[in-house]
Design an enzyme around this catalytic site. Structure first.
Site, PDB file in Angstrom:
ATOM      1  N   LYS A  96       0.982  -1.299   0.005  1.00  0.00           N
ATOM      2  CA  LYS A  96      -0.308  -0.176   0.116  1.00  0.00           C
ATOM      3  C   LYS A  96       0.959   1.207  -0.010  1.00  0.00           C
ATOM      4  O   LYS A  96       0.469   2.394  -0.402  1.00  0.00           O
ATOM      5  CB  LYS A  96      -0.949   0.134   1.163  1.00  0.00           C
ATOM      6  CG  LYS A  96      -2.099  -1.027   0.963  1.00  0.00           C
ATOM      7  CD  LYS A  96      -3.351  -0.850   1.879  1.00  0.00           C
ATOM      8  CE  LYS A  96      -4.457  -1.564   1.624  1.00  0.00           C
ATOM      9  NZ  LYS A  96      -5.564  -1.588   2.386  1.00  0.00           N
ATOM     10  N   LYS A 137      -5.996 -12.380  -8.653  1.00  0.00           N
ATOM     11  CA  LYS A 137      -7.065 -12.503  -7.975  1.00  0.00           C
ATOM     12  C   LYS A 137      -8.294 -11.581  -8.545  1.00  0.00           C
ATOM     13  O   LYS A 137      -8.107 -10.482  -8.874  1.00  0.00           O
ATOM     14  CB  LYS A 137      -7.167 -12.464  -6.261  1.00  0.00           C
ATOM     15  CG  LYS A 137      -6.922 -11.114  -5.987  1.00  0.00           C
ATOM     16  CD  LYS A 137      -7.182 -11.097  -4.381  1.00  0.00           C
ATOM     17  CE  LYS A 137      -7.532  -9.862  -3.875  1.00  0.00           C
ATOM     18  NZ  LYS A 137      -8.010  -9.606  -2.587  1.00  0.00           N
ATOM     19  N   LYS A 155     -12.144  -5.833  -6.619  1.00  0.00           N
ATOM     20  CA  LYS A 155     -13.126  -4.983  -6.999  1.00  0.00           C
ATOM     21  C   LYS A 155     -12.562  -3.615  -7.533  1.00  0.00           C
ATOM     22  O   LYS A 155     -13.165  -2.863  -7.933  1.00  0.00           O
ATOM     23  CB  LYS A 155     -14.192  -4.765  -5.901  1.00  0.00           C
ATOM     24  CG  LYS A 155     -13.629  -4.313  -4.537  1.00  0.00           C
ATOM     25  CD  LYS A 155     -14.497  -4.337  -3.528  1.00  0.00           C
ATOM     26  CE  LYS A 155     -13.937  -4.217  -2.098  1.00  0.00           C
ATOM     27  NZ  LYS A 155     -14.069  -5.378  -1.327  1.00  0.00           N
TER      28      LYS A 155
HETATM   29  P1  ATP Z   1      -9.844  -5.411  -3.406  1.00  0.00           P
HETATM   30  O1  ATP Z   1     -10.518  -6.448  -4.218  1.00  0.00           O
HETATM   31  O2  ATP Z   1      -9.878  -4.007  -3.820  1.00  0.00           O
HETATM   32  O3  ATP Z   1      -8.404  -5.819  -3.512  1.00  0.00           O
HETATM   33  P2  ATP Z   1     -10.499  -6.964  -1.412  1.00  0.00           P
HETATM   34  O4  ATP Z   1     -11.858  -7.363  -1.714  1.00  0.00           O
HETATM   35  O5  ATP Z   1      -9.532  -8.125  -1.213  1.00  0.00           O
HETATM   36  O6  ATP Z   1     -10.130  -5.703  -2.062  1.00  0.00           O
HETATM   37  P3  ATP Z   1     -10.904  -6.882   1.519  1.00  0.00           P
HETATM   38  O7  ATP Z   1     -12.345  -6.238   2.184  1.00  0.00           O
HETATM   39  O8  ATP Z   1      -9.586  -6.653   1.931  1.00  0.00           O
HETATM   40  O9  ATP Z   1     -10.963  -6.291   0.202  1.00  0.00           O
HETATM   41  O10 ATP Z   1     -11.556  -8.545   1.565  1.00  0.00           O
HETATM   42  C1  ATP Z   1     -12.280  -8.868   2.303  1.00  0.00           C
HETATM   43  C2  ATP Z   1     -12.294 -10.520   2.406  1.00  0.00           C
HETATM   44  O11 ATP Z   1     -12.684 -10.969   1.187  1.00  0.00           O
HETATM   45  C3  ATP Z   1     -10.853 -11.021   2.965  1.00  0.00           C
HETATM   46  O12 ATP Z   1     -11.027 -11.897   3.851  1.00  0.00           O
HETATM   47  C4  ATP Z   1     -10.307 -11.591   1.516  1.00  0.00           C
HETATM   48  O13 ATP Z   1      -9.416 -12.539   1.706  1.00  0.00           O
HETATM   49  C5  ATP Z   1     -11.411 -12.088   0.718  1.00  0.00           C
HETATM   50  N1  ATP Z   1     -11.127 -11.888  -0.753  1.00  0.00           N
HETATM   51  C6  ATP Z   1     -10.864 -10.852  -1.360  1.00  0.00           C
HETATM   52  N2  ATP Z   1     -10.922 -11.380  -2.844  1.00  0.00           N
HETATM   53  C7  ATP Z   1     -10.968 -12.285  -2.745  1.00  0.00           C
HETATM   54  C8  ATP Z   1     -10.862 -13.344  -3.907  1.00  0.00           C
HETATM   55  N3  ATP Z   1     -10.695 -12.927  -5.345  1.00  0.00           N
HETATM   56  N4  ATP Z   1     -11.122 -14.775  -3.745  1.00  0.00           N
HETATM   57  C9  ATP Z   1     -11.342 -15.004  -2.402  1.00  0.00           C
HETATM   58  N5  ATP Z   1     -11.640 -14.341  -1.110  1.00  0.00           N
HETATM   59  C10 ATP Z   1     -11.234 -13.059  -1.444  1.00  0.00           C
END
Ligand code: ATP
Ligand code: LTN
Length: 334
Positions: A116, A198, A201
Site C-alpha cells: 500500500k 485474484k 473490485k
Molecule cells: P480489493 O478487491 O479492492 O483488492 P478486497 O476485496 O481484497 O479488496 P477486502 O475487504 O480486504 O478487500 O476483502 C475482504 C475479504 O474477502 C478478505 O477476507 C479477503 O481475503 C477476501 N477476498 C477478497 N478477494 C477475494 C478473492 N478474489 N477470492 C477469495 N477471497 C477474497
C-alpha cells in the site's frame, strides 16, 4: 444471546465498494455458515478504510451498503453481533494500549504495508503503518478464538497473536491467542479476464469481476466473456487457469465435485460451460440481490440493526478494556 459453551469468531470487512463474487465465496459465505456452530461477531471496518484517502460521502454510503449486503447474505442479527467499527469506542481504546506492545520493526515487515505504501506513495500515513494494531484490537477486544480471513490476511493475524502473547507475558494472562480460520472452497477466486490474478473490485476492467449485486444479464455476459484457453476439454488441470477458475466457482455455488463437472460437460464446449456457470452464479446471487435492494431502501431498519449491534459489541468488549486498563496500571474511574 451467546452460548457460553461455543467458541467466539470475529471478522471484519472493509467498506471499499460493493462485494465481488470473490469476497462472497472467499469470506462472507463462510461467515454465514459459521453462525451455526459459533458465537459470531462481525463488523464493517470503516476505521481501517480511512488509512487510504476516502471521499467522506462515498465512505458513508459504502459502509451502509456493506452492512446491508452482509444482512442480505444471511448474517442473522438474532444469532450474531453485526456492527460498524467506528460506533464502538473500545476498538480505538485497546488499539492505543496494544500499540505500546507492538514493535516498530514488526509493523515494517507487513507486506500489505509495503504494497500500500507503493500504491499510495503520496500518503504513507501513520494509520497505514499501525493498521495491523487496530486489527489486533478488533480481535482481542472480544477475546476471539477464531478469525476467518483470506490468505492475504494471515500475516496480520500472526502479528495479532504475537502482540497478545507479548501482552500476556508482560502483564499476566489477559487475551486468548486467536487462531486463523481459512475456508477451503473459493478461498481464491481469480479474475475473469486475467485468471492468474485474484478477482478484485478495484480492477479497472469491469468484466474481470462479478459483483454480488450484478443482475442476471450482466453476470451471464461477464462469464461469456471470461478468458479461457484454446483447448476444448472441461477438466481441472495445470495450465488451464481460466477453466480451473470457472470450475472452482461452479463447484462452490452448486456443490458439485470437479469429477462430476467434467463428466456432466463431456462432449460440450466452453461456450455451454460458461453459460452454465453464469446461470448457476446468477441463481445463487439473485435472492441476495433482491434482499439487498429491500434492505438498503429501508434506512430505519438498517439504523435499528446497526445501533443494536453496536450496543451489544460495546457490552462484550468493555469488560476486556476495563481489565486491560487495570492490568497496565491506569487508575480506576470509580
Ligand atoms: P480489493 O478487491 O479492492 O483488492 P478486497 O476485496 O481484497 O479488496 P477486502 O475487504 O480486504 O478487500 O476483502 C475482504 C475479504 O474477502 C478478505 O477476507 C479477503 O481475503 C477476501 N477476498 C477478497 N478477494 C477475494 C478473492 N478474489 N477470492 C477469495 N477471497 C477474497
Ligand atoms: N484487514 C482485513 C479486514 C479486517 C479484519 C479485522 C479481518 C479488519 N479488522 C479483524 C479479520 C479480523 C481485510 O482487509 N480483509
Amino acid at each position: 444471546m451467546f452460548d457460553k459453551n461455543k467458541k467466539l469468531i470475529f471478522s471484519g470487512i472493509q467498506p471499499s465498494g460493493t462485494f465481488t463474487l470473490g469476497n462472497y465465496l472467499g469470506a462472507v459465505i463462510n461467515w454465514n455458515k459459521l453462525q451455526d456452530d459459533y458465537n459470531c461477531v462481525y463488523c464493517v471496518v470503516d476505521m481501517h478504510a480511512i488509512t487510504v484517502k476516502q471521499e467522506p460521502a462515498k465512505l458513508r454510503q459504502n459502509t451502509l451498503e456493506a452492512y446491508a449486503l452482509l444482512l442480505a447474505c444471511g448474517i442473522d442479527i438474532n444469532r450474531s453481533v453485526l456492527f460498524i467499527q467506528s460506533h464502538v469506542k473500545t476498538h480505538a481504546e485497546l488499539s492505543w494500549v496494544l500499540s505500546c506492545s507492538t514493535q516498530y520493526g514488526e509493523l515494517g515487515r507487513m507486506t500489505q504495508f509495503k504494497d500500500k505504501s507503493l500504491k499510495h506513495a503520496d500518503d504513507i500515513n501513520a494509520g497505514l503503518y499501525t493498521y495491523p494494531v487496530l486489527m489486533a484490537a478488533d480481535i482481542l477486544v472480544y477475546n476471539a478464538d477464531l478469525v476467518p480471513v483470506g490468505i492475504d490476511q494471515k500475516q496480520h493475524l500472526e502479528l495479532a497473536r504475537n502482540v497478545a502473547q507479548r501482552f500476556n507475558g508482560r502483564y499476566g494472562e489477559t487475551f486468548i491467542v486467536p487462531e486463523p480460520y481459512i475456508g477451503e472452497v473459493g478461498s481464491k477466486v481469480m479474475s475473469l479476464q486475467n485468471p492468474e490474478s485474484k478477482m478484485s473490485k478495484s480492477d479497472d476492467n469491469v468484466n474481470a469481476y462479478v459483483l454480488v449485486i450484478d443482475d442476471k444479464d450482466t453476470i451471464i455476459r461477464k462469464f461469456k466473456r471470461a478468458v479461457t484457453d484454446s483447448d476444448t476439454e472441461i477438466v481441472y488441470k495445470e495450465g488451464k487457469d481460466g477453466i480451473n477458475n470457472l470450475m472452482t466457482i461452479y463447484s462452490a455455488v452448486t456443490g458439485d465435485s470437479f469429477d462430476k463437472i467434467t463428466a456432466d460437460f463431456s462432449g460440450k464446449g466452453y461456450g455451454d460451460f460458461k453459460l452454465a456457470v453464469g446461470e448457476a452464479v446468477a441463481d445463487k446471487l439473485s435472492p441476495i440481490r433482491e434482499e439487498y435492494l429491500k434492505i438498503i431502501a429501508d434506512k430505519d431498519y438498517l439504523k435499528k440493526c446497526y445501533t443494536e449491534g453496536a450496543e451489544q459489541a460495546l457490552r462484550l468488549s468493555q469488560r476486556v478494556v476495563n481489565k486491560v486498563y487495570r492490568k497496565v496500571g491506569f487508575v480506576d474511574k470509580v
